[in-house]
Write an enzyme that holds these catalytic residues in place. Structure first.
Site, PDB file in Angstrom:
ATOM      1  N   ALA A 247       0.904  -1.203  -0.076  1.00  0.00           N
ATOM      2  CA  ALA A 247       0.008   0.084   0.095  1.00  0.00           C
ATOM      3  C   ALA A 247       0.804   1.319   0.167  1.00  0.00           C
ATOM      4  CB  ALA A 247      -0.972  -0.108   1.343  1.00  0.00           C
ATOM      5  N   HIS A 248       0.098   2.589  -0.080  1.00  0.00           N
ATOM      6  CA  HIS A 248       0.904   3.585  -0.201  1.00  0.00           C
ATOM      7  C   HIS A 248       1.694   3.827   1.023  1.00  0.00           C
ATOM      8  CE1 HIS A 248      -3.199   6.024   1.090  1.00  0.00           C
ATOM      9  NE2 HIS A 248      -2.856   4.795   1.929  1.00  0.00           N
TER      10      HIS A 248
END
Lengths: 352, 352, 352
Positions: A247-248
């Site tokens: 994920a980011h």
């Protein structure tokens, strides 16, 4: 797929720092698994499950550990790490295909892109404006290097790989087919009013990028989201399997191993030399210390110390979870025992 | 990636309905996380884990909740929802890239397709016969709009997205790279005879489609299968993360949040405003009520009531599973205690 | 998507070996689910959950099991396997789209490839040097057949499918969008010295291939890694759902069913007619016997016998795990009971 080369067993042993026990003069033309190896092949034996195959193997030589017991009359190469030695020998027979320099007329390279003269851009690959592709890098059909993205030297982008705009890929990086770097992070702020139009999930702009350091490999259909701000980073020499979600703003340190179908939530930091086994899930904003090992299917909800070995969902220290698993098998019996204890105690109570 | 615009703190506060406490005249040129923000940047503080970063931040202003404690001399913008306010301000600095109207000569658009004059069809994108693409929509390289599919206005189809034949995508929909809409549902009927040729899994024709309503976002390499008959539906404003599996005939209501690697089996109905955390699995033919929340890695085997919060595999009410998890830690001890109880009770029995 | 054909109920019943009870003369133009079926449609009833929909249905005829209770006045077709019969009838109305023979001028076919004259190669598809594509096979846009790969007859490669170099695909194989065959297996040997440059994960050449036998279907964004040496094999008639991971050197037998998001680790052998439900994980070097069934989200750590039914993580025999799950609900109560038992026993001990 083979180089066509021939080497003696002695030559191969020398190449990997091993010691021949038996006939070092046999000519080897290929590597093979124990059961398929003929007198022209070298094989290796390290997983004890395959001892019978080792004993039956017709290989010219088998790579084994220094202390391994060997049937009489067999040629082996004793070497500290047979699997590593096998890998190096296999590379001699199967050297990576070099890039065939040039841009296919059926590729699409934006005039504002910089592609090194030694890079290979195959048909149907795309390089966007302001992007760069380094020396000896190969872009397969369907590979996409978005606007302003930079890909270093000696990389392979297999078919249908997407590197979105602004992402940075180091040297000697391998991206397996269908993997995605730089997709938007999953960031939304709930907006109950929606400026008069009712509730909505307001998209938080994802304006960072992904940085993949040197010597990383990323698996097929694995997705690495761009940071909301700043960078999602995959550290030097880390290897990521297929269908993994990063994920980011995740930071993965160097030399970690992330097995298939793992999911790492936003802003989590994974240290150096960490091993995440298959289907592990890690929640966001955590720190996984250097050298930690997380067993398959575990769910990590809290920071993990360096060197820790964790298991279970929720994850606990490996030994604790093993004890719980062993006890679980006896849980139905335990329920019955407690019922029986209550009954007998009630009788005793009546008696006394 | 930035607009190059400059705004005063006071202007930004007014834009999001916040109140400046401190210096509203500073010029802001960007948004940044707390630790990277300099005197030209605005940041936000909402996760208490980052309090130290907040206190050390050099940002021109930080968005905080109305009641947040603030170090003396710092400029903050007090606002009900700092994260939402930050997202809106970030959008001012990072407005979405508008479509550059026109069809690339290196794109493939079937003569029987309808592409709005304001849409952008980039090189290597494909639009099939009878398909339509709406105003201001962008198709990136490798994006595929199959025969008869319809994509609305202001959409973005990132590289290597597949929208198969007959699917319908609303307005303002974002499809991240590699996602797939309209793959065949997984439907087979076991046929023990195979019409004389032996057993087989007979393919059930999957002749429905996928309908994606307005304002949906779908993540990278997420797959949404077409219905066997009828439609698989993703409701208005729902956001889906990467690597999610939505099976045939699933109905997802509006404004739900589906996190990475979730799997939803066939014909299940997911309500409005539902949250499915990472790696959740839901079996088929179930109903998940409005506003339900399912914790990460849970396995849902039965209908879930509106508003329920579930955890575990199999999923149970969150509080129940937490109690079980707490007890599990003590299970090995419990086994020992019961053994000890049995021993002592046996002694008592002998005594009495 | 429909053939436009019309059949009487009696004709359809004969086609599937069923018996009409009621009016066999009605004209049927389509298949439909129970709730959408009008007097021009045939439907089926096999999941008891949908009994109300069956009773309310306006279908011309409903396919039901021989012993099914039927409301008075309704036309049904009694048949041993209503779902299979429905699938066959649906195929009459929705025959697969035949390949439109020919290579698009916007496709890229290497001069050294062999494409059968009856195959369809759509725009933006790629066929590499030495590859072959068989009769009546369709390659959609973005489909990739790598160097030396062979694809048989009557296959469909949907958009953005990747079949890497040297892989072999049989006849009547369907590859859903974005799936990947032949990505490198995840094989690295840890090299603590790195030949003087420090520790690294040394890549083990992955020089085998993937063999997909006849009548297999593989789902969207599913990844099947090539063997390190030899072949990863998907057996005849096996069906694989979306987002599944099949690691290098896995052998899957014929007629198995692998549901979405399953992961199978390297060198594991899965037998014939095995069912792996959603999100199952299987570690490497195991054997899963013929006809075994593994329930959703299970984690398999040991060999599974033929015909066994397993559940849980770690997986145990289904009945054992169900007993454990039932006991788990009572575990917090059990902790309290044992504490109470200890207290009472202590009192008794004091009394005696």
């Amino acid at each position: 797929l083979t180089s066509g080369a021939t080497f003696t067993v002695a030559h191969l042993a020398a190449r990997v720092g091993g010691e021949v026990v038996g006939d070092g003069t046999a000519a080897v033309r290929r590597v093979a698994p124990l059961e398929d190896a003929g007198p022209d092949a070298v094989s290796f034996f390290s997983n004890k499950k395959y001892r019978a195959a080792f004993e039956a193997s017709r290989a010219a030589a088998v790579l084994v550990e220094p202390g391994e017991e060997v049937p009489a009359g067999r040629t082996v190469v004793r070497v500290a790490n047979p699997y590593l030695a096998f890998a190096k020998i296999s590379t001699l027979f199967h050297p990576p295909r070099p890039a065939a320099a040039g841009i296919s007329p059926q590729a699409v390279v934006h005039p504002g892109a910089e592609v090194d003269a030694t890079a290979e851009v195959m048909p149907l690959a795309y390089v966007g404006p302001g992007a760069s592709v380094g020396p000896r890098t190969t872009l397969h059909p369907g590979a996409h290097v978005g606007a302003g993205a930079r890909v270093g030297a000696d990389c392979i982008l297999y078919p249908n790989v997407t590197v979105r705009d602004g992402c940075v890929v180091g040297d000697r990086v391998i991206l397996q087919p269908g993997c995605v770097l730089g997709s938007d992070g999953f960031g939304f702020a709930f907006d109950p009013e929606g400026e008069g139009r009712g509730p909505r999930h307001y998209k938080v702009p994802q304006v960072g990028n992904v940085i993949v350091e040197d010597d990383v490999e990323i698996g097929a259909c694995t997705t690495v989201d761009r940071a909301a701000l700043g960078s999602t980073v995959i550290g030097r020499g880390t290897k990521i399997d297929n269908l993994v979600q990063i994920a980011h703003n995740v930071q993965v340190g160097p030399l970690s191993i992330i097995v298939s179908q793992v999911g790492i939530s936003g802003s989590t930091k994974v240290g150096m030399g960490v091993v995440l086994a298959g289907q592990v899930g890690i929640t966001g904003h955590l720190t996984i210390g250097d050298g930690a090992k997380i067993a398959a299917q575990s769910g990590v909800l809290a920071d993990v110390e360096a060197g820790a070995v964790m298991l279970g969902s929720p994850a606990r220290p490996h030994a604790d979870t093993l004890r719980i698993y062993a006890s679980l098998a006896r849980l139905p019996e335990l329920v019955r025992k407690v019922r029986e204890l209550e009954r007998r105690l009630a009788e005793l109570g009546e008696d006394s």
